[in-house]
Design an enzyme around this catalytic site. Structure first.
Site, PDB file in Angstrom:
ATOM      1  N   GLU C 300       0.828  -0.586  -0.105  1.00 38.91           N
ATOM      2  CA  GLU C 300      -0.297  -0.082  -0.043  1.00 38.91           C
ATOM      3  C   GLU C 300       0.991   0.806  -0.002  1.00 38.91           C
ATOM      4  O   GLU C 300       0.842   2.410  -0.931  1.00 38.91           O
ATOM      5  CB  GLU C 300      -1.127  -0.037   1.290  1.00 38.91           C
ATOM      6  CG  GLU C 300      -2.538   0.489   0.842  1.00 38.91           C
ATOM      7  CD  GLU C 300      -3.067   0.995   2.003  1.00 38.91           C
ATOM      8  OE1 GLU C 300      -3.965  -0.098   1.735  1.00 38.91           O
ATOM      9  OE2 GLU C 300      -2.934   1.226   3.178  1.00 38.91           O
ATOM     10  N   GLU C 303       2.499   2.107  -3.464  1.00 41.15           N
ATOM     11  CA  GLU C 303       1.086   2.461  -4.182  1.00 41.15           C
ATOM     12  C   GLU C 303       1.122   4.055  -4.080  1.00 41.15           C
ATOM     13  O   GLU C 303       1.148   4.581  -4.518  1.00 41.15           O
ATOM     14  CB  GLU C 303      -0.146   1.721  -4.235  1.00 41.15           C
ATOM     15  CG  GLU C 303      -1.209   2.366  -4.870  1.00 41.15           C
ATOM     16  CD  GLU C 303      -2.900   1.611  -4.891  1.00 41.15           C
ATOM     17  OE1 GLU C 303      -2.733   0.490  -3.961  1.00 41.15           O
ATOM     18  OE2 GLU C 303      -4.030   2.087  -5.204  1.00 41.15           O
ATOM     19  N   SER C 340      -7.142   1.940  -2.397  1.00 43.39           N
ATOM     20  CA  SER C 340      -5.453   1.489  -2.858  1.00 43.39           C
ATOM     21  C   SER C 340      -6.180  -0.153  -3.325  1.00 43.39           C
ATOM     22  O   SER C 340      -7.795  -0.265  -3.400  1.00 43.39           O
ATOM     23  CB  SER C 340      -5.179   1.038  -1.468  1.00 43.39           C
ATOM     24  OG  SER C 340      -3.982   0.219  -1.859  1.00 43.39           O
ATOM     25  N   LYS C 379     -15.471  -9.397   7.546  1.00 44.96           N
ATOM     26  CA  LYS C 379     -14.592 -10.196   6.423  1.00 44.96           C
ATOM     27  C   LYS C 379     -14.976 -11.594   6.544  1.00 44.96           C
ATOM     28  O   LYS C 379     -13.976 -12.765   5.443  1.00 44.96           O
ATOM     29  CB  LYS C 379     -13.652 -10.154   8.230  1.00 44.96           C
ATOM     30  CG  LYS C 379     -12.594  -9.190   8.453  1.00 44.96           C
ATOM     31  CD  LYS C 379     -11.777  -9.266   7.317  1.00 44.96           C
ATOM     32  CE  LYS C 379     -10.776  -7.659   7.973  1.00 44.96           C
ATOM     33  NZ  LYS C 379      -9.521  -7.185   6.644  1.00 44.96           N
ATOM     34  N   GLU C 382     -16.472 -10.141   3.079  1.00 37.32           N
ATOM     35  CA  GLU C 382     -15.189 -10.192   1.715  1.00 37.32           C
ATOM     36  C   GLU C 382     -14.423 -11.564   1.435  1.00 37.32           C
ATOM     37  O   GLU C 382     -14.217 -11.749   0.513  1.00 37.32           O
ATOM     38  CB  GLU C 382     -14.136  -9.611   3.657  1.00 37.32           C
ATOM     39  CG  GLU C 382     -12.454  -9.167   2.129  1.00 37.32           C
ATOM     40  CD  GLU C 382     -11.503  -8.874   3.317  1.00 37.32           C
ATOM     41  OE1 GLU C 382     -11.057  -6.967   2.899  1.00 37.32           O
ATOM     42  OE2 GLU C 382     -10.538  -8.888   4.304  1.00 37.32           O
TER      43      GLU C 382
END
Lengths: 147, 663, 607
Positions: C300, C303, C340, C379, C382
């Site tokens: 991250e 990035e 991100s 989660k 996810e």
């Protein structure tokens, strides 16, 4: 006090918006509820919470063949409840709702005035008397064929 | 503005209109008049007048409240007094024109009385000076015709009509008399003189003072002093401030507010405008039920008209005071009559009440200080300000001032909308104004306050109509529903009816109201059915003792709901049960223990039989019986087999000879 | 943004007055919420609807008290303290009224305590015991609803709902997502997504805050413990686990009692005891999500620095919180480009386990079951996203919340508090302090800043702590200067603050925005152990966060880029941050979907 101070009104009231939709469509289509919610600056959940609170708002489009089941005393005693249960399971809807294909809607009425034929129900314009739960699928099939 | 000043009313300018230039026909066209066929009567009048080529004015006016005599038509001919006729229908409307318009003969059988020209509501003293005594009314020979009313020596006054003579009309003073869509007629009747006095002669504090002196209490039910409410809203910090008119009249059987809105809408606008001036608000809402389309229409027109004439909007009557009103149409929820629920609904939310404090006076609509009164409360304001709080305080009892409007209905001879001074006894209302019980049956109870109220028995008939006496007796003033019941009414059934209503209308937020009322309803279902009905699903009470114990349970649960619910709806919902249980416990006991309904209402508790002396052998009952319990031969006597009978009461309904008995 | 957060106690008045409670004299701030005052003074007053920090609504009617001079019983939760008040919290009248209300609630609650997930942890059950309810007064249920198990994250059984509105209020007043509301009215009232549609298809972000506040078994995490047992019992499965940072400072609350440790202390790191517990259950290896938190920082930050240099799509939004990601997709679809592209630490570790690790141990990835232990319900959602898998298989197979971990251990009869600690497995088990603080709001930003500082300047920051981004306000901002370049950071905790940041356009003022959907961050996540019913909300979470910062403090290595295991995995497998392998395994893409359209487009029952 020199001027009229209008209410804090950056957004229109969802109730007013829904009233307009109901006026136009006779019920509240989902896309319209979502559109009104966005215009009122609230979530769809909140808009539905309001819509489902008030008697005035109809949440589903009436079916092509509205089914009315009598819950009057005579029908009650003669097993009207059984009819209703069977219709519920056959159609997969609750009273006040409409089937996904738009063919049937289900409601209960206090008395159809057909007590001598109890238990009774009306499909579209046809009155059915002394109906047993077993006959329900056959009756529904008739209308499904008709489309 | 010039236009405004031109018609600006002053106290001296009110001139009762005594004459008209051409014939006027004023047709009662409130919701009730319309239902009785007012539009058809108007069509007949129009057609007939067209045939005659007579130039005439036909107007639709509000409701006089004399339901029995709908459709009411006032005929006002040049050089003649204004006469009220009723009931008028398509047929006798022609005769009315023929006899009275063409030939100048008053059709006595249709005449209700002379309607006074425009005048102020009478003082108490004036009420005494009658043109005819009640004795004369009641003993004079009755002319043939449907309306039972005499015409003695001279024409009677409408206000001397037995239904009218005990009334004192402040709120209803214009209803049925004026064209509700005409601001001019409202002004002629002294309209807006109150607002004028407020704006030009009184400070906001002085207006509140007048209202405080008047002793006016909220007419929506609870009776909170209006002056105090206004003072709180005036003192509250925060701006803007709002006024709201609660016109969400939802009690089954109540139509007071509707009649006022339909018959005299400017009165409400004036009352609200005065209130706004007093508390310092510049905007108001009228929250009116969608079920009242005519009231909505009339209000809409009245608001427009008031705006055109500078009575709403910027700089009212040329002063620096500005105020405007918006209509909010309800979407159908009884609980929105509760002020905090109403506020939520105005804000566009679910109409769920919230705990008070904070009261709306501190934190109301959009979080701003708000004054909420109901229609009848605002309707009293113009006269209080115009004539002074002292005048108002001279009417009524020590703690309840002024008058109260009631929707009188049920088993009474003359039902309708009435207005009486506070302190009038229920007996006078039922037996004098209402003409007693219909069909000479026995009085049993009077239900006041609808789903929030209670039933008073015969022993309490002399209870005066005032807030505190009614509460002490177990009823409430309520918004004004008054349903008279006779011995064919089952009190348990009445309680169950109201509970079914509140069960449907509970907002569902707090536990006792949501769960409790549904349970209480089920308990009443249980005692109005035979033991073991519904497969015993609702409860296990089977024995007489167990069923008697249900009464204790009903009482305890009722008290719990009353004492623990969040808002007024829940707190008062058990009242119909608790009050009937208090005065008619025997009847409950008979239901529970003997499984019998003395009034013959609870069909599951009745035993049906056929009186052979009356049976004509028509077989109607046997044909309609859903369970095949009725046997016999056509042309001979039929009989019911009680073991097969399911007690649906259908035979009772279909028999044309009254031969089926249910006890 | 100084909105009253959930963590403020709501007491604004400073003027102290004297009240009397059950005859005992008490000083209390005038105007304070009476229920809070009574509870703080140790008087037990029940309530199912009150939520510490939000105004009382008086819905459940259980906190009724008697106040001298007031004829009716009053709900303490809606009463403000006045001078001279005389209150009775436990009189016969009060207890009787509460018992009656309780009976009404119990009458419409299914008799399923034996089988209910919340048995033993249910506020309604506890009240029934407290009020000596031994018999139901009302037998027949008045409401009949079907449970909604549509969502992988949440389970909803409306019949167990007492309509306290806590969930609705958390969703609206705290999170401002407004995915659910009360619908219909009277006895038909129900909490529901719009149109009473399945939860899975609604505008819910699955943050799970509703499941933390639900007093009964109505709203819970979707229980996956059975699936874990099934995997463990299957000899063909190679079952491994990963443990999120926040979990290790939370589980002590469940097991502390058995070790005689007070709940009030700063929680110790329980991770190695959890490892021991999981191993005892039969897990083959246990890895640390903190390791992949370090990896996330590598990717991250790389990035971010690239985008920052090019001024491209700034600010960058962190993407480790799945509820926040879902929130952007649903409610701010046009801002999705700011997220991100990095997977969350859970996703990264899952991907590595099914590739790098599978290769290393020579096991077919199809045989590996990855179980995550997370503080989070989102989660679960996810892990079910198709983007987070390969060859049609998810990278993470099963997600357990902290609460399910407690249940799993209880089912096995294991108290990890009593077990000898065991270290994480290598090589995906080593982590730095930067990875640890991922569990607290501000932690991701701080960890990223530490590494960004190095990437830009070539030097490690000193001191390592970025205090400005720590704390409990729902928005904290800081400008960090690295070698003369200013990096403007914003840290948001709670979706309400996130909504305001995006709606106002204020986000454009920043270069780096960290958002955690749950107020306070993962330490107070929607899958975490529920705090004591009557405790001031937020305090437990602050303690847990303190535990994470203590772990960071104690770690020898506190910078993600200094993690030798990270360096090793790049050297052996990934190449360098942002490489194509890294992109393939560690990055993802998003599915913007306007919530209004999503909800309106769901199949209408009436066609």
């Amino acid at each position: 006090m020199a001027t009229v101070v209008s209410p804090v009104k950056t957004r229109p009231s969802i109730i007013v918006l829904l009233q307009e939709v109901q006026e136009r469509y006779g019920y509240l289509p989902r896309e319209e509820v979502a559109r009104c919610a966005r215009a009122a600056g609230i979530s769809v959940a909140q808009a539905y919470g309001v819509a489902s609170f008030y008697n005035f708002f109809k949440l589903s489009k009436p079916g092509k063949y509205p089914i009315r089941v009598c819950t009057g005393t005579a029908c009650h005693v003669q097993g009207g409840q059984g009819l209703l249960e069977r219709l519920r399971s056959e159609l997969g809807i609750e009273p006040g709702e409409t089937t996904p294909d738009g063919l049937f809607s289900l409601e209960t009425v206090a008395c159809l005035g057909a007590c001598s034929m109890s238990p009774a129900m009306v499909v579209g314009d046809d009155v059915y008397g002394r109906v047993t739960p077993r006959e329900i699928p056959r009756i529904l099939a008739r209308y499904r064929r008709r489309g | 503005m010039a236009q405004v000043l031109q018609i600006r009313p002053t106290a001296q300018q009110h001139r009762p209109r005594k004459v008209v230039a051409q014939p006027h026909f004023l047709v009662g066209a409130g919701t009730c008049g319309l239902a009785a066929g007012a539009e058809k009567v108007i069509q007949v009048l129009e057609a007939e007048l067209a045939i005659r080529g007579t130039p005439a004015v036909i107007k639709r006016v509000g409701c006089m409240g004399m339901c029995k005599w709908e459709v009411m038509v006032d005929v006002w001919l040049p050089g003649r007094p204004r006469l009220s006729f009723g009931p008028v229908n398509e047929k006798n409307a022609k005769r009315l024109l023929h006899e009275y318009l063409d030939n100048g003969v008053v059709p006595g059988d249709m005449l209700l009385g002379v309607t006074p020209g425009y005048e102020e509501p009478p003082s108490l003293e004036e009420m005494e000076g009658r043109s005819i005594t009640e004795e004369e009314w009641l003993t004079a020979p009755i002319q043939p015709g449907p309306n039972e009313l005499p015409v003695v020596g001279r024409l009677p006054l409408l206000k001397d009509h037995p239904m009218m003579r005990h009334q004192l009309r402040i709120v209803l003073q214009n209803c049925g008399l004026i064209d509700p869509e005409s601001l001019e007629e409202y002004l002629e009747r002294g309209g807006y003189a109150g607002l004028q006095r407020a704006l030009f002669e009184l400070s906001p504090e002085q207006v509140i003072e007048e209202v405080t002196i008047s002793g006016l209490r909220g007419r929506g039910g609870a009776g909170f002093p209006t002056g105090k409410k206004w003072a709180l809203a005036r003192q509250a910090k925060g701006s803007p401030k709002y006024v709201i008119c609660n016109a969400d009249e939802g009690d089954p059987g109540a139509f007071m507010d509707r009649s006022v809105l339909e018959g005299d809408p400017f009165r409400i606008l004036e009352g609200m405008t005065i209130s706004a001036y007093a508390i310092g608000a510049s905007f108001g809402f009228i929250y009116v039920r969608a079920e009242y389309p005519l009231a909505v229409e009339r209000l809409r027109k009245a608001i427009e008209s008031a705006r055109e004439h500078g009575l709403l909007g910027e700089n009212i009557l040329g002063t620096s005071f500005s105020f405007d009103i918006e209509l909010k149409i309800g979407a159908g929820a009884f609980v929105c009559g509760e002020e905090t629920a109403l506020i939520a609904s105005v804000e566009g939310k679910r109409g769920m009440p919230r705990p008070r404090p904070p009261y709306p006076a501190e934190r109301g609509v959009f979080g701003c200080p708000t004054n909420i009164n109901n229609v009848e409360t605002y309707a009293n304001i113009p006269d209080i300000v115009k004539r002074g709080g002292k005048w108002f305080a001279s009417i009524g009892t020590e703690k309840s001032k002024g008058t109260k409007v009631f929707a009188l209905s049920g088993k009474v001879r003359w039902s309708g909308l009435i207005e009486v001074p506070m302190g009038t006894s229920i007996r006078d209302i039922v037996f004098k104004i209402g003409g007693g019980i219909e069909g000479d049956r026995k009085f049993k109870a009077v239900q006041m306050g609808g789903p929030s109220g209670g039933c008073l028995p015969e022993a309490l008939l002399d209870t005066p109509v005032d807030y505190d006496s009614l509460v002490a007796a177990g009823a409430i003033m309520g918004s004004g529903g008054m349903v008279v019941m006779d011995d064919t009414t089952c009190m348990v059934d009445v309680a169950r009816f109201f509970l079914n209503f509140t069960r449907e209308e509970s907002c569902g937020q707090c536990t006792p109201c949501r769960e409790g009322i549904a349970r209480l309803y089920n308990l009443l279902e249980e005692i109005t059915h035979r033991p073991g009905w519904n497969g015993g699903r609702l409860g296990a009470a089977k024995t007489a003792e167990e069923r008697a114990a249900l009464l204790e349970e009903i009482e305890r649960l009722g008290r719990t709901i009353r004492d623990t619910s969040l808002c007024g709806l829940g707190q008062t919902a058990p009242s119909p049960v608790l009050s009937t249980l208090r005065y008619f416990r025997d009847e409950y006991m008979t239901h529970a223990v003997e499984a019998r309904c003395p009034a013959g209402r609870c069909s599951d508790l009745l035993t049906y039989s056929i009186d052979e002396a009356l049976c004509q052998g028509c077989a109607q009952c046997a044909r309609s019986c859903p369970s095949g319990a009725i046997g016999g031969e056509k042309g001979k006597k039929y009989h019911i087999n009680p073991d097969v009978c399911i007690r649906c009461a259908l035979c009772l309904r279909v028999c044309n000879f009254g031969a089926v008995k249910a006890v | 943004m100084s909105e009253t957060s959930l963590h403020a106690n709501g007491v604004t008045s400073v003027s102290m007055v004297t009240i009397k409670v059950n005859g005992q004299v008490l000083r209390a701030p005038e105007g304070a919420n009476l229920l809070t005052v009574l509870r703080q003074a140790g008087f037990s007053v029940p309530s199912l609807c009150y939520l510490e920090g939000l105004p009382g609504i008086g819905a459940c009617r259980l906190c009724l008290v008697e106040i001298a001079g007031v004829p009716k019983l009053q709900t303490a939760c809606t009463t403000a303290v006045r001078d001279g008040m005389e209150i009775y919290t436990n009189s016969a009248r009060v207890r009787e009224a509460r018992r009656e209300v309780l009976q009404l609630l119990l009458g419409d609650h299914p008799n399923e305590c034996l089988f209910c997930q919340r048995s033993g942890d249910c506020e309604l059950q506890a009240l029934a015991a407290e009020y000596g309810v031994r018999q139901k007064q009302y037998e027949e249920m008045l409401r009949h609803f079907e449970p909604d198990l549509s969502s992988p994250a949440l389970a909803y059984d409306p019949e167990k709902c007492v309509l306290c509105q806590r969930c609705v209020r958390v969703c609206s007043e705290v999170q401002e997502v407004n995915a659910i509301s009360l619908v219909r009215r009277g006895i038909k009232t129900k909490v529901s997504p719009p149109f009473e549609m399945p939860w899975a298809e609604s505008g819910c972000t699955f943050c799970g805050q509703c499941t933390v506040v639900c007093p009964t078994g109505a709203l819970t995490e979707h229980d996956d413990t059975a699936r874990v047992w099934q995997a463990l019992n299957d000899p063909d499965r190679y079952v491994v686990a990963q443990i999120a940072p926040a979990v290790r400072v939370t589980m002590g609350e469940a097991w502390a009692d058995s070790r005689g440790v007070s709940r009030d202390e700063i929680p110790e790191d329980f991770s190695e005891r959890i490892v021991a517990g999981l191993k005892a259950l039969g897990f083959r290896a246990v890895f640390d999500t903190q390791f992949s938190a370090d990896l996330t920082i590598m990717e991250e930050t790389h990035e971010f620095v690239e985008r920052f240099k090019r001024g491209e799509r700034l600010p960058i939004f962190t993407s480790c919180c799945p509820a926040w990601v879902r929130f952007v997709e649903l409610y701010f679809p046009e801002q999705v480009e700011h997220l991100s592209s990095c997977k969350s630490p859970q996703g990264m570790l899952g991907a590595l386990l099914k590739t790098y690790y599978a290769q290393k141990i020579g096991v077919d990835p199809a045989r590996i079951t990855v179980v995550s232990i997370m503080p989070c319900t989102a989660k679960k959602f996810e892990a079910s996203r198709p983007e987070l898998g390969r060859d049609g298989r998810p990278d993470v197979d099963i997600v357990l919340t902290s609460r399910e971990l407690e249940r799993l251990m209880a089912q096995a009869g294991i108290d990890p508090g009593k077990l000898e600690p065991q270290p994480f497995d290598s090589p995906l088990g080593e982590s730095t302090g930067a990875g640890a603080i991922f569990g607290a709001s501000g932690g991701v930003a701080e960890a990223a800043l530490r590494t960004a500082y190095y990437l830009v300047s070539g030097k490690d920051p000193a001191p390592l702590e970025f205090e400005a981004v720590r704390g409990w306000d729902n928005l904290r901002t800081a400008t960090i200067t690295i070698d003369g370049t200013a990096v403007r950071c914003a840290v948001v905790s709670g979706l309400a603050g996130a909504r305001r940041l995006l709606e106002s356009g204020e986000y454009k003022q920043y270069d780096f925005v960290e958002v955690m959907a749950c107020p306070g961050g993962c330490v107070d996540g929607g899958g975490q152990l529920r705090p004591e019913v009557k405790a001031a909300r937020g305090l437990h979470a602050q303690k847990r966060a303190a535990g994470l910062y203590a772990i960071d403090q104690k770690k020898e290595i506190r910078l993600s880029h200094r993690n030798p295991a990270i360096q090793k995995v790049y050297a052996e497998f990934l190449g360098e941050p942002g490489s194509s392998t890294a992109h393939h395994l560690l990055h993802t893409h998003y599915q913007p979907q306007d919530a209004y359209e999503l909800v309106a487009a769901t199949r209408e029952k009436e066609g």
